[in-house]
Structure formats: C-alpha cells, structure tokens
Design a protein around this motif. Structure first.
Motif, mmCIF file in Angstrom:
data_model
loop_
_atom_site.group_PDB
_atom_site.id
_atom_site.type_symbol
_atom_site.label_atom_id
_atom_site.label_comp_id
_atom_site.label_asym_id
_atom_site.label_seq_id
_atom_site.Cartn_x
_atom_site.Cartn_y
_atom_site.Cartn_z
ATOM 1 N N SER A 72 0.831 -1.195 0.000
ATOM 2 C CA SER A 72 0.000 0.000 0.000
ATOM 3 C C SER A 72 0.871 1.253 0.000
ATOM 4 O O SER A 72 1.901 1.293 0.671
ATOM 5 N N SER A 98 -0.929 -1.123 -5.330
ATOM 6 C CA SER A 98 -0.950 -1.896 -4.094
ATOM 7 C C SER A 98 -1.354 -3.341 -4.357
ATOM 8 O O SER A 98 -2.456 -3.763 -4.039
ATOM 9 N N GLU A 101 -1.755 -5.575 -0.539
ATOM 10 C CA GLU A 101 -2.979 -5.393 0.247
ATOM 11 C C GLU A 101 -4.236 -5.640 -0.579
ATOM 12 O O GLU A 101 -5.239 -6.099 -0.063
ATOM 13 N N GLN A 102 -4.188 -5.260 -1.870
ATOM 14 C CA GLN A 102 -5.425 -5.356 -2.644
ATOM 15 C C GLN A 102 -5.528 -6.608 -3.506
ATOM 16 O O GLN A 102 -6.591 -6.898 -4.029
#
Lengths: 673, 166
Positions: A72, A98, A101-102
């Motif tokens: 991120s 990101s 995290e994503q």
C-alpha cells in the motif's frame, strides 16, 4: 514527448509472489504497456538493494517516471519517493500499485490475481504519465507541544519535552493530573507504592518552568496542520482564583456539602462540593463542583468564600477559551473501566461485597476511604476469604474480545495484598494466566508459594443463595474447574471483579477532533502496529499509553517517552514537508459563479470582487478536491489528483475490457473542461 | 442473461483516509473478497466527480463503487455529505439512462472496517454478476455510433444539474 517509464514489481518475499506471478507481470508490463522501457521484479523492492535498482535505472536508463507494484502507498510511498528523489527525479513522478494489500492478500485465485495486478499496473502506468513534478512545501515547526491527558503517559511525555527545553501545554480534563495511576495502591511486580513513584513526577510537572499545566480543561477544536496547529482549549471555571489560592484547604474543611466521589474514590468515599481529588493533587487549587455546591443550588452559603484567607473564591468566574499554537500534539487520553454491572450474574451493584478492581485499589490504599484497611462494606469486618474473578468484560465476545493485559498481574498483586493484610484465603478464577513481562512470571511463582489458590475456569455466577452448610451469609462463587473437570462452589466473604480496560466513551469524538482514526472498539490507531506505534496517520499527532490499547505502566511510560522523542525530532529539524496536494483556480476559466465558495469547510476559497473570480488560498487548502469535482466550468484543478490523471487511471484499470469498437489500447476520451 | 463465466469489472473510488485504509486493513487481515474490484485512491469521496463514474462505465466497467468515511467522520469535516448529494443526483441520472441500481453503490467504510468493506465488495460483485455485463461502449456505438457524443451530452446535462443544485 513520450515518457520513459520503469515498472518495478516486488515479490515481498512470498507475500506477493506466492499468489501473483510476478515474473509474468513484469514481463507483460515491459512488453505490452506503452512507454515502459524497464520492467523488473525483485525479492524486496523496499530493501536498500531494491531501491538502488530503481535509482540506478533512473540514472542509467534515463527514466522519467517510476511505477512500483508492491504494498500500500500508505506503507512505502515515502520510501520510493525518497529513492526517486535521491536519483534526481521529482518524487511525485512515482506511483504505487498496491498489489499486496489489494491482490495477493485478498484472493487465492492466481489467474484472477494476475489479471487484477496487470490492471493495477496498467492504471498506475497510465496515471503516472500525466503526473506533474511537484515541490513539497516546507513549513516551519512550532516548537511548542500540546499534550492531552495528564495520566502517567502524558506526564512522562510532558516532562521529557520540558526537560529537553521545549514548551509544553498539558491539558487535563480532571481537576488534577495523575490519571488512573494516582488511584492505585501498589504497582506490580515490585510492589512500589504508586503514589511514591508518581507524585514526585506530578509535582515536577506542576513546578516545571516549561510546562503550562491546564487542568480542569478540555480541547474543543483543533485546526491547522503538522507544525502549525491551533488548539482551542476550554478552561472550565474552578470558581477559585489560581493566582490567589495558596492551596491551604480551609475552604474544603468548611464546606458543609458532602457528595459521593464517583471519580477518584470510585464511589467508595466522599468528597466536599469544593474539593481536590486527593491531597497530593497537582495543581493544588481546589475546584467548586457547580452541580453539588449549595450556593449554586440555593443562592446562599458561601462558607468557603467567608473563610478563605486570601479571598481566592470567585463565584462569578467564567470558563475561559485559550487558543494554543503548537507544532505537535500527543494524545494520552487513557482508558475507561468496563462497567461490571453489565454482567448481572456477578452481582456487582446488587451484592454489597462484590467490588471492582478499581474499588479494591482504593480500599487497599492508605489514603483511601478505609485508610488501607481491607474490610467489607460494613466498614469493620475483615474478610476471611476473597475470590478474584479475572477477565470481567475482557476476552468475552459479548463485551470486549480483547485481553486487557494488566488484570492477571493486578489480580496477583491483590492476592498478595489480601494475604499480607488479612491472612484471608484467596481464590483466583482465571482463564489463562498471562504474566508476560520482566519479573512477572517470578511474581506469579511467589504468589503460588504464598498459597493463593488458582482455579482455572470462567465464573458462572456469584450468588448469596446458600445451598449447602457453610455457605450461609457468604457469597458463593460457582465455576467449572476445567483442570479438575468438576463444578466448584466456593463460599467467600468478598469478591473482586477484575474489570477490563476499554476505550474512553468519547474516544471516537476525540479521534475526530484530532483527525486520527480509531478501531471499531475505539482504540486510537497507530501508523504501523509494530514499527510506528506512537505516530498516527495524521502527521504531527502522536498517541501514547492506553488510548492506543490496554497496557501496563512500564509500556505506557515507554510510549510517553517515545512520543516525546518523536516530537523532539520534529522540533530539532525545525521544518516539515507538507504534501503539495492543493487545488488551484484558473482565473481565465472561472466564470465567477461562486458554487465552490460554499463548499470549502476550511474557508480556503474567497471571491475576488474586483476580478469577479474565485481564488484558493493554498495555505488553507487541505486538498480534498471537492471544489475540483464541483466546478461546472472545470476551472479548478487538483494537484496530483487531476481529472486527466484519474481518467487515465480508469482507462488503465480497464485495460482488458473488450470494446465494441475493437480498440486495443483505450484512448482517454477528452472531456472538454 | 446470467453467464457463468462472466466476471464483472468494478471500478471503485476510495477516500484516502477511511476507505482506502479499510482496504489496506482487509489486506493485512487477509480477508478474502472477489478480485473483481479495482480501486482508485482519491483524497476524499467529495473529489469524485460524477464524470469519473460515467467515464468508468464508458470505458467498459460493469459497476462503480464510491467509498468514503461515515457521515460525520469525514477527514475534511463534511465533504462526504457532498459526495452523498452528488451520488443521489448521479443515481437519478443513471436510472434515466437505463442502468440498474445495483451498478452504482455508495459505501461508507471507516479505517477500522476492513471486513465490512470486503463484505460490501462481495455483495456488489454477486449482484453485478447476476445483472450480467453492461458493455456500455458497445451499446452506445450501436445507437448513435459515438460514445464521445454521448459523454459530451451527459457532461452538459451534469453541468446544468450542478447549477440547479447550487
């Protein structure tokens, strides 16, 4: 001119590479995306070797833009911006995707993860092409600091800063500083008396030339930004003139009105209507409690005023509002105790001899309502047996799922004090014993040797309904002993509930006031749970102590000191970079409709009557972009979040959409401004 | 309409302070949700120009989510209320254009609500999967051959609507 873009895909060990095919992602970006001249993957992009990779490429390959597909941006955007800057590139020409995290942490579908990662890299590449070189604004850091909360965390932070030579404003809601620690009797595991170690620090705070102590005060509003906050503090009327009061206490002696002290004595003792929470209070000036004062109620009495030798009583005093200019803020607002009434089967509030842990602290305390004698509610009888119930309102999904961290050790401390002072049998009902830190396990061993009984099991009920001989007139604690595998009924004289720690009931309001976030429960959120525990996502606002989560005194003091060290760092550097993300109005396009004027909550937009256009004061603009979105003439542009940049990002994110017109690479559609 | 192999593509605009952090939190907590949603970070939900949403549909998104701080918790005090008002207007416009309601969603997510955001993403993905592909680019080309013209027209209508709203 086309840009020369470098794409860097991070494996993050196996965090990303375990799900996303990073080699393929990097190969695809290099081959497919326009203007990408270098595309690499590396084990840890954020390591110094990873950063050098980027820096070398910028220098050798002449990169003009950098895209890092990693974690991120909230974690490492600064890192990569810094490495771009050190290679001579403007840091704002770098964009992150990101994909940890994503993507890799939220899905296990490798094919979908790859295509989503490609979309995110394509989005970042399309966006970064349109980035503009921006210069961060340097703003000076005001060397004064605001510390909110005068418990041990706030005291420690204030003293560290003041001793380093900086001015501190310490704001405390109650009439005296000291916080919960001032209420305690002994501290585990060394059994130092809390007052003996705390009161010297309190008087240091009171006497320190660099500390402006504002007790009985609350912060109402905070404006400004890192380095330059303005905090509006309401100093509540004490009805005692601090300049004239000597702290002799005659007013307290003469006051005819006694009320139950719900705060400091936890409801066990009394105080007067004009009072100091405890004799060693700092500041020493008493406060008249308007709610219970006879004069404020009936318009007559004024005993305190008559007897005050220095005429310090002032019934006409008003609240004063102070605007404090500070560079940094440390929040040390502490915790609330779980209300044990919420667990009715434990009988607190119904059965007289069921106490909370805080009440018991006052009971043990030599300056408490019983002068340190451990007695039942009748005030004379010493208990012959005491049950201590752990995890009341903690580790309980119905109330607070978290462990309150201090109760095991407090319970051991109580066990020791009961044994020492009364010789009573002590039964401790625990789920797990968690004596975690230095000297704690040893203290547990000591209590085992002292003969404290440990029964592993959550208590089902505390009742006064006797069933068996020997239970008459006792409180019976019913629990399953999970080690013996049987039900136990233990008759005792006194029950202590180890009530858990929970966030202050107004924690959410406070977090909003200071622009920081808090967890669902209400604990303030740190910037990083391991590596940045006292900073918050809002620059210039730090947190310390139990407002961040349950912790014991040593940890609280460490955080107070850590927050002060962070602030000292800010002051020593003297200036701070502020993101140049602000909006600007292009005069030639502005129609002067003034739609934007009312949208800005920071009053950054003013209307220039002479030119008939609106104007944005960059110093006041916080960069939310609401006016940019609202301008019907497209006359406002938002730096780093322009329409064009976002359109480009959308088109990149939808790189894999089959379009009716058969276009391979989507061309951004120009929307006339 | 429902196609078993159809994977909707959803564009989401998340505010920097609450919702993007909720997405970070969902990640760090390893909460799984469908990989159909592609996120764009904006500083505030108030930054989301309705044309962003139209643009996403025009470029082939099947749905759009706008996520911001809860009402009353905006980092910029009150700008999410402006996002909310615009959203009402946008939804009205999109309804007129024949878009199903499920294709746009305004979602409040505080920085602590990773799980809630992930749940919203899952719900929305399933809803859009059931609605089927939108395929706006192709649909518009069939009607008058030019999506650019359509967008221009929308932009104009939007500008007019903004004037009335103010």
């Amino acid at each position: 001119m086309s840009e020369r873009i470098g794409v860097y895909v991070c494996h993050c060990g196996s965090n990303i590479a375990g799900v996303v095919d990073v080699e393929e992602l990097s190969r695809w970006a290099g081959e497919t995306l326009d203007d990408v001249v270098v595309s690499r993957d590396y084990k840890f992009m954020c390591s110094s070797l990873g950063q050098e990779l980027i820096e070398d490429d910028i220098k050798k390959e002449g990169l003009t833009r950098v895209v890092v597909a990693a974690c991120s941006p909230h974690l490492h955007e600064r890192t990569f911006r810094r490495s771009c800057a050190s290679a001579g590139m403007n840091p704002y020409l770098c964009q992150m995707a990101s994909i940890r995290e994503q993507v890799s942490w939220t899905t296990q579908d490798k094919a979908a993860a790859l295509s989503k990662s490609k979309a995110m890299v394509a989005g970042a590449v399309e966006r970064v092409k349109l980035h503009e070189a921006l210069e961060p604004n340097q703003v000076p850091v005001n060397p004064n600091t605001l510390v909110v909360g005068g418990g041990i965390a706030g005291i420690q932070a204030a003293l560290e800063l003041a001793d380093a030579g900086y001015q501190v404003h310490l704001v405390e809601r109650e009439p005296s500083i000291g916080g919960h620690m001032a209420q305690f009797d002994k501290t585990f595991p060394t059994l130092d008396c809390a007052a003996c170690i705390l009161t010297p620090k309190m008087s240091d705070v009171g006497n320190h030339p660099n500390i402006n102590l504002l007790s009985y005060s609350e912060v109402e509003e905070v404006t400004g930004y890192v380095g330059n906050f303005v905090a509006r503090v309401r100093k509540k009327a004490r009805y005692v003139k601090e300049a004239d009061c000597t702290g002799c206490g005659i007013c307290i002696d003469k006051c005819p009105k006694k009320v139950v002290d719900e705060v400091f004595e936890a409801g066990l003792g009394y105080r007067k209507a004009v009072y100091r929470p405890f004799p060693q209070a700092v500041p020493k000036f008493p406060v008249i409690d308007r709610e219970s004062c006879i004069y404020f109620e009936r318009g007559t009495c004024k005993a305190c005023e008559k007897f005050c030798p220095t005429n310090a009583i002032d019934f006409e005093q008003q609240d004063t509002i102070l605007d404090l200019e500070v560079g940094n803020i440390i929040l040390a607002t502490g915790y609330d105790l779980f209300d044990a009434r919420k667990i009715p089967q434990y009988g607190y509030g119904r059965l007289a001899n069921v106490y909370t842990s805080l009440e018991f602290e006052r009971l043990c305390n030599a300056s408490g309502p019983t002068e340190g004698k451990i007695v039942l509610r009748d005030g004379v009888t010493q208990p012959k047996s005491v049950a201590i119930i752990h995890c009341v309102g903690s580790r309980d999904k119905r109330h607070n799922p978290h462990c309150s961290a201090i109760c095991c050790m407090s319970a051991l401390k109580f066990g020791h004090l009961v044994t020492e002072k009364t010789g009573a049998e002590v039964y401790s009902f625990y789920i797990d014993m968690r004596p975690l830190h230095k000297g704690y396990e040893e203290f547990y061993d000591r209590l085992l040797e002292e003969g404290m009984h440990f029964i592993r099991g959550r208590v089902a009920e505390v009742t006064d309904a006797d069933r068996q001989p020997g239970e008459e007139g006792k409180l019976i604690v019913q629990a399953e002993d999970t080690l013996l595998g049987m039900q136990r009924r233990i008759p005792v004289d006194m029950v202590i509930l180890m009530a858990g720690l929970q966030p202050r009931r107004d924690a959410k309001d406070v977090s909003l006031r200071f622009g920081i976030s808090c967890s669902m429960a209400g604990w303030f959120t740190e910037r990083h749970p391991k590596l940045d525990p006292v900073a918050t996502m809002t620059d210039g606002v730090f947190i310390a102590g139990t407002c961040q989560g349950p912790k014991d005194i040593p940890d609280t003091v460490s955080q107070g000191a850590a927050a002060a060290a962070r602030v000292q760092g800010m002051i020593a550097v003297g200036s701070v970079e502020v993101e140049p993300v602000v909006a600007t109005i292009h005069e030639e396009r502005c129609s002067g409709c003034r739609i934007c004027n009312n949208l800005c909550p920071f009053n950054a937009i003013e209307f220039l009557t002479d030119k008939a256009v609106s104007y944005i004061n960059a110093a006041l603009c916080k960069g939310c972009g609401t006016c940019v979105a609202a301008c019907p003439a497209g006359a406002i542009s938002g730096a780093h979040f322009s329409n064009e940049q976002i359109f480009a990002e959308i088109s990149g994110l939808l790189y894999d959409v089959a379009r009716g017109n058969g276009a391979k690479t989507p061309q951004p559609v120009e929307i006339p401004a | 309409m429902a196609d078993a192999t159809f994977e909707p593509k959803i564009i989401a605009f998340l505010c920097n302070w609450c919702s993007y952090r909720a997405a970070d939190l969902a990640g760090t907590s390893r909460i799984k949700y469908p990989p159909n949603l592609r996120m764009i970070r904006v500083m505030c939900s108030g930054r989301v120009d309705p044309t962003f949403v139209l643009k996403a549909f025009a470029l082939g998104a099947d749905a759009v989510m706008i996520a911001g701080c809860h009402p009353g918790e905006c980092h910029y005090l009150e700008q999410n209320y402006k996002a909310m008002r615009r959203f009402a207007m946008l939804r009205h416009t999109l309804r007129k254009l024949g878009l199903e309601e499920g294709r746009v969603r305004l979602q409040w997510a505080s920085a602590a609500e990773g799980a809630q955001l992930a749940r919203a993403i899952s719900e929305m993905t399933e809803e859009v999967r059931a609605l089927g592909p939108l395929n706006w680019p192709a649909q518009w080309s069939e009607e008058d051959g030019s999506i650019e013209t359509a967008i221009l027209q929308l932009e104009e209508e939007h500008a007019q609507a903004m004037e009335v709203a103010a």
